[in-house]
Design a protein around this motif. Structure first.
Motif, PDB file in Angstrom:
ATOM      1  N   MET A 150      -0.362  -2.541   4.659  1.00  0.00           N
ATOM      2  CA  MET A 150      -0.820  -3.023   3.347  1.00  0.00           C
ATOM      3  C   MET A 150      -1.994  -2.193   2.842  1.00  0.00           C
ATOM      4  O   MET A 150      -2.088  -1.876   1.651  1.00  0.00           O
ATOM      5  CB  MET A 150      -1.203  -4.498   3.431  1.00  0.00           C
ATOM      6  CG  MET A 150      -0.025  -5.429   3.626  1.00  0.00           C
ATOM      7  SD  MET A 150      -0.512  -7.169   3.778  1.00  0.00           S
ATOM      8  CE  MET A 150      -1.222  -7.470   2.156  1.00  0.00           C
ATOM      9  N   GLY A 151      -2.898  -1.808   3.761  1.00  0.00           N
ATOM     10  CA  GLY A 151      -4.019  -0.962   3.371  1.00  0.00           C
ATOM     11  C   GLY A 151      -3.545   0.393   2.876  1.00  0.00           C
ATOM     12  O   GLY A 151      -4.055   0.915   1.877  1.00  0.00           O
ATOM     13  N   GLY A 153      -0.601   0.977   1.576  1.00  0.00           N
ATOM     14  CA  GLY A 153       0.062   0.748   0.292  1.00  0.00           C
ATOM     15  C   GLY A 153      -0.932   0.611  -0.848  1.00  0.00           C
ATOM     16  O   GLY A 153      -0.726   1.175  -1.939  1.00  0.00           O
ATOM     17  N   LEU A 154      -2.019  -0.106  -0.612  1.00  0.00           N
ATOM     18  CA  LEU A 154      -3.046  -0.267  -1.649  1.00  0.00           C
ATOM     19  C   LEU A 154      -3.681   1.075  -1.994  1.00  0.00           C
ATOM     20  O   LEU A 154      -3.879   1.405  -3.174  1.00  0.00           O
ATOM     21  CB  LEU A 154      -4.109  -1.251  -1.160  1.00  0.00           C
ATOM     22  CG  LEU A 154      -5.283  -1.509  -2.115  1.00  0.00           C
ATOM     23  CD1 LEU A 154      -4.779  -2.121  -3.419  1.00  0.00           C
ATOM     24  CD2 LEU A 154      -6.309  -2.440  -1.454  1.00  0.00           C
ATOM     25  N   HIS A 155      -3.997   1.859  -0.973  1.00  0.00           N
ATOM     26  CA  HIS A 155      -4.563   3.193  -1.201  1.00  0.00           C
ATOM     27  C   HIS A 155      -3.615   4.053  -2.029  1.00  0.00           C
ATOM     28  O   HIS A 155      -4.035   4.732  -2.975  1.00  0.00           O
ATOM     29  CB  HIS A 155      -4.846   3.861   0.148  1.00  0.00           C
ATOM     30  CG  HIS A 155      -5.072   5.331   0.063  1.00  0.00           C
ATOM     31  ND1 HIS A 155      -6.230   5.887  -0.451  1.00  0.00           N
ATOM     32  CD2 HIS A 155      -4.273   6.387   0.406  1.00  0.00           C
ATOM     33  CE1 HIS A 155      -6.140   7.203  -0.409  1.00  0.00           C
ATOM     34  NE2 HIS A 155      -4.967   7.532   0.108  1.00  0.00           N
ATOM     35  N   ILE A 157      -1.156   3.093  -4.059  1.00  0.00           N
ATOM     36  CA  ILE A 157      -1.003   2.571  -5.428  1.00  0.00           C
ATOM     37  C   ILE A 157      -2.164   3.044  -6.307  1.00  0.00           C
ATOM     38  O   ILE A 157      -1.967   3.410  -7.475  1.00  0.00           O
ATOM     39  CB  ILE A 157      -0.915   1.028  -5.399  1.00  0.00           C
ATOM     40  CG1 ILE A 157       0.426   0.598  -4.804  1.00  0.00           C
ATOM     41  CG2 ILE A 157      -1.087   0.443  -6.804  1.00  0.00           C
ATOM     42  CD1 ILE A 157       0.525  -0.885  -4.525  1.00  0.00           C
ATOM     43  N   ILE A 158      -3.366   3.059  -5.733  1.00  0.00           N
ATOM     44  CA  ILE A 158      -4.529   3.541  -6.492  1.00  0.00           C
ATOM     45  C   ILE A 158      -4.331   5.001  -6.900  1.00  0.00           C
ATOM     46  O   ILE A 158      -4.625   5.386  -8.041  1.00  0.00           O
ATOM     47  CB  ILE A 158      -5.815   3.373  -5.654  1.00  0.00           C
ATOM     48  CG1 ILE A 158      -6.133   1.885  -5.470  1.00  0.00           C
ATOM     49  CG2 ILE A 158      -6.992   4.098  -6.322  1.00  0.00           C
ATOM     50  CD1 ILE A 158      -7.284   1.613  -4.517  1.00  0.00           C
ATOM     51  N   ASN A 202     -12.709   8.445  -3.300  1.00  0.00           N
ATOM     52  CA  ASN A 202     -11.682   7.548  -2.761  1.00  0.00           C
ATOM     53  C   ASN A 202     -11.002   8.124  -1.526  1.00  0.00           C
ATOM     54  O   ASN A 202     -10.665   7.399  -0.590  1.00  0.00           O
ATOM     55  CB  ASN A 202     -10.646   7.239  -3.848  1.00  0.00           C
ATOM     56  CG  ASN A 202      -9.548   6.311  -3.362  1.00  0.00           C
ATOM     57  OD1 ASN A 202      -8.437   6.734  -3.084  1.00  0.00           O
ATOM     58  ND2 ASN A 202      -9.867   5.037  -3.252  1.00  0.00           N
TER      59      ASN A 202
END
Length: 314
Positions: A150-151, A153-155, A157-158, A202
């Motif tokens: 999930m981490g 995936g979030l990275h 998506i950003i 980021n």
């Protein structure tokens, strides 16, 4: 008219690795062999841990998932790279490029989080051995793995949210053999200074700090091991050394690529090849060659398969 030009960017071109076709054919054979070794080595780890009940522990559960990550990570870029080595026209569509960036950062980000989980597992095993089994229950393993994905995936998506609004109206030649944020952002026909700073923060700064945090964690673990003695010490040292090597191989190229302005440097291609092609192959070698338990399990699995084959023939 300007907007029409921006939306007409349908594909990107990759630069040739070398201007000699014969050399590219040779590199194709070399990198194909590396890719096959990567897949087979990691599949062997997955099969061995799955089939050997003695390896159904948190550390080997995590190692199995690390091998899955390595298989997926190398497969995002290497097959396309191999095809391009034999092609005169090395292109990728705009949608394909964005998809490659998404999955590259998805799996790469998950890998970074996952290496942190492996460090946490080793810390608990060494610092709190009496409570290790209680803390690292099966549901905890699964939750940590899911959180890592999930981490990632979030990275990812950003990254895509920041990339998709960029206009591309030419040139469309990427100085690389796969799509990644630094190379693609440079081709945008708009001022990307603020975006580059955001991307460096980021990707680069966070990666560097995470790397230093992991090295610090393993330093603490090694200091704790100084009070141990006997066979347990040798096994723990071997495991931690393997983890430190993998962390270093993974993070150093990432720091080099993302923790600087988006400019082209002479070592970029070599570092990228090391990151995407070589490192996923080295990981199974590091974990198996330094791990007597894994080697013993592989020998038992081999004997079991040979026995099963003999029974079928008999």
């Amino acid at each position: 008219m300007g907007q029409e030009n921006q939306t007409n960017m349908k594909e990107f071109f990759f630069l040739e690795l070398t201007c000699f076709q014969e050399l590219e054919c040779f590199l194709f054979v070399v990198f194909l062999a590396v890719y096959i070794i990567t897949i087979l080595g990691n599949v062997l780890i997955v099969v061995t841990i799955t089939c050997e009940s003695r390896l159904h522990t948190p550390m080997y559960f995590l190692l199995r998932n690390k091998s899955v990550l390595d298989i997926v990570f190398s497969s995002i870029t290497v097959p396309k790279f191999l095809v391009d080595l034999l092609s005169k026209r090395k292109t990728i569509s705009y949608n394909g490029c964005m998809a490659q960036i998404f999955f590259f950062h998805f799996v790469g980000g998950a890998d970074i989080f996952f290496l942190s989980v492996m460090a946490y597992d080793r810390y608990l095993a060494i610092a709190k051995p009496l409570h290790y089994v209680t803390i690292m229950r099966r549901e905890v393993w699964v939750n940590l793995v899911v959180a890592s994905w999930m981490g990632g995936g979030l990275h990812s998506i950003i990254q895509i949210i920041l990339m998709l609004p960029l206009p591309f109206c030419g040139p469309n030649i990427l100085d690389a053999f796969y799509c990644d944020v630094p190379q693609v952002v440079k081709l945008a026909c708009t001022d990307t200074f603020a975006l580059e700073l955001l991307m460096i923060s980021n990707n680069g700064i966070v990666t560097l700090l995470w790397f230093l945090l992991l090295l610090g964690s393993y330093t603490i673990i090694l200091v704790m091991l100084r009070s141990r003695s006997g066979e347990g010490l040798d096994k723990a040292l071997s495991t931690c050394t393997s983890h430190i090597m993998v962390v270093t191989f993974h993070f150093v190229p990432c720091v080099y690529i993302y923790c600087r302005p988006f400019i082209t440097l002479p070592m970029d291609t070599a570092i990228s090849i090391n990151n995407t092609v070589i490192t996923p192959m080295l990981n199974p070698m590091i974990y198996t060659l330094r791990n007597q338990e894994m080697k013993s399990a592989m020998r038992r699995l081999q004997r079991r398969l040979q026995s099963s084959e003999s029974n079928k023939l008999g």
